[in-house]
Design a protein around this motif. Structure first.
Motif, PDB file in Angstrom:
ATOM      1  N   GLY A  18       0.783  -1.236   0.000  1.00 36.16           N
ATOM      2  CA  GLY A  18       0.000   0.000   0.000  1.00 36.16           C
ATOM      3  C   GLY A  18       0.808   1.275   0.000  1.00 36.16           C
ATOM      4  N   THR A  19       2.125   1.170  -0.159  1.00 42.28           N
ATOM      5  CA  THR A  19       2.951   2.380  -0.146  1.00 42.28           C
ATOM      6  C   THR A  19       3.033   3.049  -1.522  1.00 42.28           C
ATOM      7  OG1 THR A  19       4.878   0.933  -0.351  1.00 42.28           O
ATOM      8  CG2 THR A  19       4.387   1.758   1.844  1.00 42.28           C
ATOM      9  N   GLY A  20       2.474   2.403  -2.550  1.00 39.36           N
ATOM     10  CA  GLY A  20       2.423   3.040  -3.864  1.00 39.36           C
ATOM     11  C   GLY A  20       3.387   2.493  -4.902  1.00 39.36           C
ATOM     12  N   LYS A  21       3.934   1.306  -4.671  1.00 38.50           N
ATOM     13  CA  LYS A  21       4.907   0.728  -5.611  1.00 38.50           C
ATOM     14  C   LYS A  21       4.298   0.455  -6.984  1.00 38.50           C
ATOM     15  CE  LYS A  21       5.369  -2.675  -2.783  1.00 38.50           C
ATOM     16  NZ  LYS A  21       4.555  -2.167  -1.669  1.00 38.50           N
ATOM     17  N   THR A  22       3.126  -0.170  -6.976  1.00 37.17           N
ATOM     18  CA  THR A  22       2.498  -0.524  -8.245  1.00 37.17           C
ATOM     19  C   THR A  22       2.104   0.732  -9.015  1.00 37.17           C
ATOM     20  OG1 THR A  22       1.768  -2.626  -7.362  1.00 37.17           O
ATOM     21  CG2 THR A  22       0.550  -1.778  -9.262  1.00 37.17           C
ATOM     22  N   THR A  23       1.631   1.731  -8.271  1.00 38.55           N
ATOM     23  CA  THR A  23       1.273   3.000  -8.899  1.00 38.55           C
ATOM     24  C   THR A  23       2.530   3.658  -9.479  1.00 38.55           C
ATOM     25  OG1 THR A  23      -0.412   3.206  -7.188  1.00 38.55           O
ATOM     26  CG2 THR A  23       0.043   5.159  -8.508  1.00 38.55           C
ATOM     27  N   GLU A  42      -7.043   0.636  -8.459  1.00 38.33           N
ATOM     28  CA  GLU A  42      -8.476   0.413  -8.250  1.00 38.33           C
ATOM     29  C   GLU A  42      -9.181  -0.053  -9.528  1.00 38.33           C
ATOM     30  OE1 GLU A  42      -6.795   2.907  -6.850  1.00 38.33           O
ATOM     31  OE2 GLU A  42      -7.049   2.168  -4.795  1.00 38.33           O
ATOM     32  N   LYS A 134       2.709   9.771  -1.440  1.00 37.81           N
ATOM     33  CA  LYS A 134       1.432  10.265  -0.876  1.00 37.81           C
ATOM     34  C   LYS A 134       1.545  11.640  -0.229  1.00 37.81           C
ATOM     35  CE  LYS A 134      -0.269   5.591  -0.463  1.00 37.81           C
ATOM     36  NZ  LYS A 134      -1.232   4.692   0.123  1.00 37.81           N
ATOM     37  N   ASP A 136       0.592  14.318  -1.266  1.00 39.65           N
ATOM     38  CA  ASP A 136      -0.583  15.148  -1.550  1.00 39.65           C
ATOM     39  C   ASP A 136      -1.661  14.947  -0.493  1.00 39.65           C
ATOM     40  OD1 ASP A 136      -0.986  12.489  -2.274  1.00 39.65           O
ATOM     41  OD2 ASP A 136      -2.486  13.015  -3.791  1.00 39.65           O
ATOM     42  N   PRO A 257       2.918   9.548  -6.887  1.00 39.71           N
ATOM     43  CA  PRO A 257       2.801   8.709  -8.080  1.00 39.71           C
ATOM     44  C   PRO A 257       1.430   8.804  -8.743  1.00 39.71           C
ATOM     45  CG  PRO A 257       3.899   7.505  -6.327  1.00 39.71           C
ATOM     46  CD  PRO A 257       3.457   8.813  -5.734  1.00 39.71           C
ATOM     47  N   THR A 258       0.370   8.861  -7.932  1.00 40.60           N
ATOM     48  CA  THR A 258      -0.970   8.915  -8.533  1.00 40.60           C
ATOM     49  C   THR A 258      -1.153  10.133  -9.428  1.00 40.60           C
ATOM     50  OG1 THR A 258      -1.564   9.775  -6.358  1.00 40.60           O
ATOM     51  CG2 THR A 258      -2.393   7.588  -6.920  1.00 40.60           C
TER      52      THR A 258
HETATM   53  N1  GDP Z   1      -3.078  10.077  -2.364  1.00 36.85           N
HETATM   54  C1  GDP Z   1      -2.178   9.237  -2.861  1.00 36.85           C
HETATM   55  N2  GDP Z   1      -2.491   7.950  -3.035  1.00 36.85           N
HETATM   56  C2  GDP Z   1      -1.560   7.134  -3.563  1.00 36.85           C
HETATM   57  C3  GDP Z   1      -0.281   7.582  -3.917  1.00 36.85           C
HETATM   58  N3  GDP Z   1       0.420   6.540  -4.403  1.00 36.85           N
HETATM   59  C4  GDP Z   1      -0.407   5.481  -4.351  1.00 36.85           C
HETATM   60  N4  GDP Z   1      -1.597   5.820  -3.837  1.00 36.85           N
HETATM   61  C5  GDP Z   1      -2.737   4.937  -3.581  1.00 36.85           C
HETATM   62  O1  GDP Z   1      -2.369   4.014  -2.577  1.00 36.85           O
HETATM   63  C6  GDP Z   1      -2.994   2.770  -2.802  1.00 36.85           C
HETATM   64  C7  GDP Z   1      -1.975   1.673  -2.851  1.00 36.85           C
HETATM   65  O2  GDP Z   1      -1.171   1.844  -3.987  1.00 36.85           O
HETATM   66  P1  GDP Z   1      -0.386   0.669  -4.690  1.00 36.85           P
HETATM   67  O3  GDP Z   1       0.326   1.251  -5.838  1.00 36.85           O
HETATM   68  O4  GDP Z   1      -1.283  -0.489  -4.931  1.00 36.85           O
HETATM   69  O5  GDP Z   1       0.618   0.289  -3.509  1.00 36.85           O
HETATM   70  P2  GDP Z   1       1.595  -0.996  -3.415  1.00 36.85           P
HETATM   71  O6  GDP Z   1       0.899  -1.954  -2.525  1.00 36.85           O
HETATM   72  O7  GDP Z   1       2.819  -0.446  -2.787  1.00 36.85           O
HETATM   73  O8  GDP Z   1       1.806  -1.492  -4.791  1.00 36.85           O
HETATM   74  C8  GDP Z   1      -3.768   2.912  -4.091  1.00 36.85           C
HETATM   75  O9  GDP Z   1      -5.096   3.190  -3.765  1.00 36.85           O
HETATM   76  C9  GDP Z   1      -3.113   4.096  -4.764  1.00 36.85           C
HETATM   77  O10 GDP Z   1      -3.997   4.778  -5.609  1.00 36.85           O
HETATM   78  C10 GDP Z   1       0.014   8.959  -3.718  1.00 36.85           C
HETATM   79  O11 GDP Z   1       1.119   9.452  -3.949  1.00 36.85           O
HETATM   80  N5  GDP Z   1      -0.974   9.725  -3.191  1.00 36.85           N
END
Ligand code: GDP
Ligand code: MG
Length: 694
Positions: A18-23, A42, A134, A136, A257-258
């Motif tokens: 959930g830290t944003g790796k995939t994004t 999502e 994140k 933002d 990243p988003t």
């Molecule tokens: N607000 C915000 N949400 C983010 C950011 N990066 C990722 N997310 C959200 O965090 C959630 C987890 O992201 P994901 O890429 O699946 O994380 P992973 O588990 O590290 O791969 C998703 O709902 C993303 O849309 C960011 O920089 N800002």
């Protein structure tokens, strides 16, 4: 298109879920022009989370590989899963990437899986960086996150980018290295611009810090820096490269990243400063079992290692290969050193997620995919035809969570078995075995989620129903005192009869001695030719004890006398007589139950120590020792009955909010009595009744 070693960069994106790796992975591909429109996790359409199980759960389960061309370099990115259940798919990227970037959520700071990664990477001395995401979000705080990283990792990280604004007023990032700003856009990629006046001071302070880090690169740079108080652009560049390759500083990046923010400066840094594979090495196994460094070197004949295997619906078996030396060419012949087999390579691929793209050549350092190499399995060494180097296998964790499984419909058992076997090929942290003693198929993995996901996938793809239950414990039976018995087997069927008489004595042996058979017949009361029959009968008797039907161990059986009939005796008759004599003797010898006791090593944060220790005691555990191993981590060694550990991976996780981990192996058998024993006997009876019903 192929890239020579100097142009290849490998980056693993890792960290807590959930830290944003995939994004980040998705947006990096977008920034690099690989995809025209980035998707969100999502939506279930990202390049990386592409399997049905990932889309359904909205988490990464498998490692994905993709690449961008940036400033003339080919940058391979691994997107990895965050949950410790899937750590087995993170390890290959730690092996294959010269640079690991840990994503940290700017709202919560350094989380447990990221810390575990950190420790793992410390052991490897691997260059690494942090990417804070994140920013933002209103709850995010860059400085606080940085402080948390400092404290938990005991480092002084060096920002390469800094945020402009925070929360809803977040505007973009400052690129310290190139003294530029990148502004967030309503849509599309961030835009480069002048550094706003209000950030000039912050920028200068950060630049000084970066110069200091560069000066660490080598002694001449340090001298220049001490003399001039500064480094020029070229010096700074080489200094940063050298110091990073030797993991002398930890660069920090940030962004959103988003919203495609923080990507360009990060890509620039990876392309310009990120470790060149030629500065790294892999590990070969020497004959004496020690390891030897093998530099990543395109100048040598081809060699490489299979870091991952997966099965694709269309292409069949795919073997991911990290090229360590030389060059791998399509349509060539190679040698699988591990399996001792020549193989012909047909097509060769690089990939963007599940999309394969043909390539003709892969140079040392690069990672590519071979399809349909029959002998190739994860951990195999591949090489030029005359090669003999064998690379060290991946250091994967041992499974800690076991479950017994069976198909609901008997006819589906074979299908289930095949699918499980295939799963073990794809996933080296997943095991599958049939326990002949408890008559169960037992599967094991890194946690409940891991095992459940594999089963769900099998259920869906094979269209079969499966059931799971706690694995049965393999108890043993033994005796406490000497006894003896005699048994005559006598039957008259038609013209031909059966006759055998066996007299034997049994006595307890020391624990672990298992079984001893002594032929103490004098005067030929049983002929030599029948003795094997007697021994077979004794063994059959020991195969299922009289208490609960578990195998009997640690018993000496001495045959002292007997009788035979000139016509009616046979090996079968002696076997039956011996089996029954043994059973009679066992009943008189104070039979008792033994249970398997495991050697357990648990790692927990210091503040969980008390809870975990008292929990181990309540599991009839014996604490053997406990010590601090640094970083606030305590190691506990204990011996605990296996029956008390069947759900330990789940329980330890909830007791420690996921921070605890453990390893377990069989140690010895130990007697049980009283209520514990009664329950085992009752359960065994119930099981036998159920078996008869089937
Ligand atoms: N607000 C915000 N949400 C983010 C950011 N990066 C990722 N997310 C959200 O965090 C959630 C987890 O992201 P994901 O890429 O699946 O994380 P992973 O588990 O590290 O791969 C998703 O709902 C993303 O849309 C960011 O920089 N800002
Ligand atoms: Mg992910």
């Amino acid at each position: 298109m192929s890239y020579t070693t100097d142009l290849v960069r490998n980056v693993s994106l890792a960290g807590h879920g959930g830290t944003g790796k995939t994004t980040l992975f998705e947006r990096l591909l977008f920034a690099g022009g690989v995809i025209g429109k980035p998707e969100t996790v999502e939506s279930g359409k990202t390049v990386s989370d592409s399997t049905p199980e990932e889309i359904e759960r909205k988490i990464s389960i498998y490692a994905s590989l993709g690449h961008v061309e940036w400033k003339g370099k080919k940058i391979n990115f691994f997107d990895t899963p965050g949950s410790s259940d899937f750590f087995g798919d993170v390890i290959p990227s730690f092996r294959a990437a010269e640079f690991v970037v840990l994503a940290v959520d700017g709202r919560v700071g350094m989380q447990i899986e990221t810390l575990k990664h950190w420790r793992n990477l410390e052991g490897r001395g691997k260059p690494r960086a942090i990417f804070i995401t994140k920013l933002d979000d209103e709850r995010a705080d860059f400085e606080r996150t940085l402080a948390d990283i400092k404290e938990k990792c005991r480092i002084d990280p060096v920002p390469v980018t800094l945020p402009m604004g925070a929360g809803s007023s977040y505007k973009g990032v400052l690129d310290i290295l190139d003294a530029k700003a990148f502004f967030l856009q309503a849509d599309g990629l961030e835009k480069e611009g002048e550094v706003p006046a209000e950030y000039r001071d912050a920028m200068e302070t950060a630049r000084q810090r970066l110069i200091e880090a560069a000066a660490e690169g080598d002694d001449t740079l340090m001298e220049h820096y001490i003399n001039k108080g500064d480094l020029d652009a070229a010096e700074m560049h080489t200094g940063l490269i050298e110091a990073l390759a030797e993991h002398k500083y930890v660069p920090v990046f940030c962004g959103v990243p988003t919203r495609n923010s923080g990507l360009v400066a990060f890509l620039d840094f990876v392309a310009d400063v990120g470790p060149d594979p030629r500065t790294a090495h892999d590990f070969a196994m020497k004959e004496d079992g020690s390891e030897a460094d093998v530099p990543i070197d395109p100048g040598k004949p081809f060699s490489g290692i299979v870091i991952k295997t997966n099965f694709d619906q269309f292409s069949g078996k795919l073997s991911w290969v990290k090229v360590i030396t030389g060059k791998l060419g399509a349509d060539s012949e190679i040698f699988n050193v591990t399996e001792n087999k020549k193989e012909k390579i047909g097509k060769m691929y690089v990939c963007q997620g599940k999309k394969l793209e043909e390539t003709r050549e892969l140079y040392a350092g690069d990672v590519g995919i071979l399809s349909k190499i029959a002998s190739a399995r994860t951990n195999d060494t591949l090489s030029a035809v005359d090669g003999s180097t064998v690379y060290r296998t991946l250091k994967l964790p041992e499974p800690v969570h076991a479950t017994a499984v069976n198909a609901v419909q008997k006819k589906d058992e074979d299908k289930l078995g095949e699918a499980l076997l295939r799963a073990t090929e794809e996933d080296k942290t997943f095991r599958y075995s049939f326990n002949a003693e408890t008559k169960e198929t037992v599967i094991a993995g890194m946690g409940e989620l891991h095992v459940n996901i594999i089963l769900d996938k099998i259920k869906a793809s094979q269209k079969i129903e499966v059931q799971t239950h706690l694995p049965r414990v393999a108890y043993r039976e033994t005796i406490a005192k000497k006894s003896g018995a005699e048994y005559t087997h006598k039957k008259q069927t038609g013209g031909h009869g059966q006759y055998a008489r066996v007299v034997l004595e049994i006595a307890p042996l020391e624990r672990g001695a298992n079984y001893r058979f002594v032929n103490a017949i004098f005067g030929g009361s049983i002929s030599k030719g029948y003795i094997p029959g007697v021994e077979k009968g004794v063994q059959e008797g020991m195969g299922a004890g009289t208490l609960a039907g578990y195998p009997v161990v640690d018993v000496e059986v001495k045959v002292t006398d007997g009788k035979e009939h000139p016509v009616d005796s046979s090996e079968l008759a002696f076997k039956l007589a011996a089996r029954n004599a043994f059973r009679e003797a066992m009943k008189q010898a104070s039979p008792s139950l033994l249970e398997p006791v495991m050697q357990l090593t648990v790692y927990v944060d210091a503040h969980n120590l008390g809870d975990v220790m008292s929990d181990l005691s309540s599991r009839r555990g014996k604490i053997l020792g406990q010590q601090s191993i640094g970083g606030g981590i305590e190691e506990i060694k204990a011996q605990v009955p296996q029956a008390e550990l069947l759900r330990y991976s789940i329980d330890l996780r909830s007791m420690t909010s996921g921070t605890g981990s453990f390893g377990v192996e069989f140690d010895h058998y130990s007697p049980i009595a009283g209520k514990t024993a009664e329950e085992v006997i009752k359960a065994a009876q119930a099981f036998r009744v159920q078996e008869h019903d089937e």
